[in-house]
Design a protein around this motif. Structure first.
Motif, PDB file in Angstrom:
ATOM      1  N   UNK A  60       0.780  -1.179   0.059  1.00  0.00           N
ATOM      2  CA  UNK A  60      -0.017  -0.086  -0.082  1.00  0.00           C
ATOM      3  C   UNK A  60       0.786   1.171  -0.040  1.00  0.00           C
ATOM      4  N   UNK A  61       0.112   2.417  -0.112  1.00  0.00           N
ATOM      5  CA  UNK A  61       0.846   3.456   0.044  1.00  0.00           C
ATOM      6  C   UNK A  61       1.616   3.795   1.219  1.00  0.00           C
ATOM      7  N   UNK A  62       1.031   3.509   2.397  1.00  0.00           N
ATOM      8  CA  UNK A  62       1.530   3.485   3.736  1.00  0.00           C
ATOM      9  C   UNK A  62       2.781   2.677   3.601  1.00  0.00           C
ATOM     10  N   UNK A  63       2.715   1.317   3.264  1.00  0.00           N
ATOM     11  CA  UNK A  63       3.777   0.304   3.436  1.00  0.00           C
ATOM     12  C   UNK A  63       5.108   1.274   2.571  1.00  0.00           C
ATOM     13  N   UNK A  74      12.235  11.801   3.087  1.00  0.00           N
ATOM     14  CA  UNK A  74      11.606  12.555   1.952  1.00  0.00           C
ATOM     15  C   UNK A  74      10.157  12.912   2.080  1.00  0.00           C
ATOM     16  N   UNK A  75       9.859  14.178   1.992  1.00  0.00           N
ATOM     17  CA  UNK A  75       8.537  14.456   2.298  1.00  0.00           C
ATOM     18  C   UNK A  75       7.533  13.866   1.294  1.00  0.00           C
ATOM     19  N   UNK A  76       6.610  13.308   2.022  1.00  0.00           N
ATOM     20  CA  UNK A  76       5.394  12.598   1.435  1.00  0.00           C
ATOM     21  C   UNK A  76       3.956  13.180   1.682  1.00  0.00           C
ATOM     22  N   UNK A  77       3.270  13.335   0.556  1.00  0.00           N
ATOM     23  CA  UNK A  77       1.880  13.905   0.843  1.00  0.00           C
ATOM     24  C   UNK A  77       1.053  12.746   0.125  1.00  0.00           C
ATOM     25  N   UNK A  78       0.287  12.219   1.120  1.00  0.00           N
ATOM     26  CA  UNK A  78      -0.634  11.385   0.731  1.00  0.00           C
ATOM     27  C   UNK A  78      -1.955  11.883   0.220  1.00  0.00           C
ATOM     28  N   UNK A  79      -2.326  11.342  -1.024  1.00  0.00           N
ATOM     29  CA  UNK A  79      -3.486  11.697  -1.930  1.00  0.00           C
ATOM     30  C   UNK A  79      -4.404  10.269  -1.869  1.00  0.00           C
ATOM     31  N   UNK A  80      -5.706  10.522  -1.407  1.00  0.00           N
ATOM     32  CA  UNK A  80      -6.613   9.343  -1.236  1.00  0.00           C
ATOM     33  C   UNK A  80      -7.884   9.618  -1.297  1.00  0.00           C
ATOM     34  N   UNK A  81      -8.749   8.487  -1.233  1.00  0.00           N
ATOM     35  CA  UNK A  81     -10.281   8.531  -1.240  1.00  0.00           C
ATOM     36  C   UNK A  81     -10.725   8.180   0.222  1.00  0.00           C
ATOM     37  N   UNK A  82      -9.544   7.817   1.094  1.00  0.00           N
ATOM     38  CA  UNK A  82      -9.950   7.285   2.296  1.00  0.00           C
ATOM     39  C   UNK A  82      -9.802   8.374   3.177  1.00  0.00           C
ATOM     40  N   UNK A  83     -10.983   8.688   3.885  1.00  0.00           N
ATOM     41  CA  UNK A  83     -11.146   9.812   4.877  1.00  0.00           C
ATOM     42  C   UNK A  83     -11.377   9.282   6.324  1.00  0.00           C
ATOM     43  N   UNK A  88      -6.341   6.920   8.293  1.00  0.00           N
ATOM     44  CA  UNK A  88      -5.680   8.470   8.736  1.00  0.00           C
ATOM     45  C   UNK A  88      -4.539   7.968   9.801  1.00  0.00           C
ATOM     46  N   UNK A  89      -4.946   7.369  10.735  1.00  0.00           N
ATOM     47  CA  UNK A  89      -4.085   6.848  11.872  1.00  0.00           C
ATOM     48  C   UNK A  89      -2.897   6.297  11.383  1.00  0.00           C
ATOM     49  N   UNK A  90      -3.101   5.172  10.610  1.00  0.00           N
ATOM     50  CA  UNK A  90      -1.950   4.270  10.230  1.00  0.00           C
ATOM     51  C   UNK A  90      -1.097   5.413   9.264  1.00  0.00           C
ATOM     52  N   UNK A  91      -1.831   6.051   8.269  1.00  0.00           N
ATOM     53  CA  UNK A  91      -0.902   7.160   7.478  1.00  0.00           C
ATOM     54  C   UNK A  91      -0.002   8.071   8.349  1.00  0.00           C
ATOM     55  N   UNK A  92      -0.700   8.662   9.437  1.00  0.00           N
ATOM     56  CA  UNK A  92       0.031   9.255  10.177  1.00  0.00           C
ATOM     57  C   UNK A  92       1.335   9.198  11.056  1.00  0.00           C
ATOM     58  N   UNK A  93       1.411   7.813  11.124  1.00  0.00           N
ATOM     59  CA  UNK A  93       2.518   7.144  11.687  1.00  0.00           C
ATOM     60  C   UNK A  93       3.783   6.991  10.842  1.00  0.00           C
ATOM     61  N   UNK A  94       3.767   7.531   9.493  1.00  0.00           N
ATOM     62  CA  UNK A  94       4.930   7.680   8.605  1.00  0.00           C
ATOM     63  C   UNK A  94       5.326   9.115   8.522  1.00  0.00           C
ATOM     64  N   UNK A  95       4.727   9.780   9.177  1.00  0.00           N
ATOM     65  CA  UNK A  95       5.222  11.382   9.190  1.00  0.00           C
ATOM     66  C   UNK A  95       4.956  12.046   7.981  1.00  0.00           C
ATOM     67  N   UNK A  96       3.675  12.107   7.333  1.00  0.00           N
ATOM     68  CA  UNK A  96       3.472  12.711   6.051  1.00  0.00           C
ATOM     69  C   UNK A  96       3.413  14.279   6.271  1.00  0.00           C
ATOM     70  N   UNK A  97       3.631  14.867   5.203  1.00  0.00           N
ATOM     71  CA  UNK A  97       3.610  16.434   5.397  1.00  0.00           C
ATOM     72  C   UNK A  97       2.214  17.001   5.029  1.00  0.00           C
ATOM     73  N   UNK A  98       1.259  16.170   4.602  1.00  0.00           N
ATOM     74  CA  UNK A  98       0.055  16.333   4.025  1.00  0.00           C
ATOM     75  C   UNK A  98      -0.837  15.120   4.058  1.00  0.00           C
TER      76      UNK A  98
END
Length: 242
Positions: A60-63, A74-83, A88-98
């Motif tokens: 996945x993108x989170x992986x 590296x700065x990462x910006x997640x772009x997704x349909x999942x709200x 969001x909690x899983x994605x937040x653990x990777x330290x995204x910038x947006x």
């Protein structure tokens, strides 16, 4: 600035690529699945990644974000349909910038990219004003020019000179003006590559074409840079001579 797009929806990937180009950035590749994304990341060393979360294949993108951050922050910006809160909690653990939810306006993407770059590479003590300011990364500078951050690789710098209270960074393509002292800028340059030839000049030694010891000038890219008498001996000692 180089941007990698990781998105498995072809139409949306095309739209993102168009947005990135319209904003004046460079797309180094578009990947729909993890294996290709990792290959493009290794090959191009992007400055920022636009990452979908739901991708083709096992990763996945989170992986991918975890893998990328483990290799090179590296700065990462997640772009997704999942709200939903769990994603969001899983994605937040990777330290995204947006974390952008589809669909979104190009202006929001632009702001997110600019903020991500500023937060990733800016010196915490730097404060922007109406003048151009230099931002330090490990192997390059980011110079603020209006609403863009222009990247200058250290090896692209030919010489630096002082004019009044400003430093002028010269590359083969253009000149950048910084409101910063030569002494402060010198602290951020690699001393094995850059050397002071004059009280108002620092040069990239690898770009020197020739040195006229009688005229006290150093020629770089067809331009004569002064060689001060006070710096001449130390400068010559540091050159590899035959």
């Amino acid at each position: 600035m180089k941007i990698l797009i990781v998105e498995d929806e072809a139409n949306y990937a095309d739209t993102l690529e168009m947005f990135v180009e319209e904003l004046g950035y460079e797309t180094v590749g578009v990947a729909s699945q993890g294996k290709l994304a990792m290959s493009l990341f290794d090959e191009h060393n992007p400055d920022l990644v636009l990452m979908d979360i739901n991708l083709e294949g096992e990763l996945s993108g989170i992986d991918l974000a975890r893998i990328f951050q483990g290799q090179r922050p590296t700065p990462i910006i997640f772009i997704t349909s999942f709200d939903d809160k769990e994603t969001f909690s899983k994605a937040k653990q990777t330290g995204p910038y947006a974390y952008l939810i589809k669909p979104f306006e190009p202006a929001r993407l632009q702001r997110s990219i600019e903020l991500a770059l500023q937060h990733a590479y800016a010196d915490g003590d730097q404060v922007f004003d109406n003048q151009e300011e230099v931002l330090l990364a490990t192997s390059c500078f980011f110079v603020k020019d209006r609403n863009k951050l222009i990247k200058i690789r250290l090896e692209e710098i030919l010489w630096v000179e002082v004019e009044d209270k400003y430093c002028m960074i010269h590359t083969k393509d253009r000149k950048f003006t910084l409101r910063q002292s030569l002494k402060d800028l010198a602290k951020k340059l690699d001393a094995s590559i850059f050397v002071q030839t004059h009280r108002s000049y620092i040069v990239n030694a690898s770009e020197i074409e020739d040195i006229d010891l009688s005229l006290f000038v150093v020629r770089i890219n067809g331009t004569e840079v002064p060689l001060g008498r006070a710096h001449k001996d130390e400068f010559i000692k540091r050159l590899q001579m035959l």
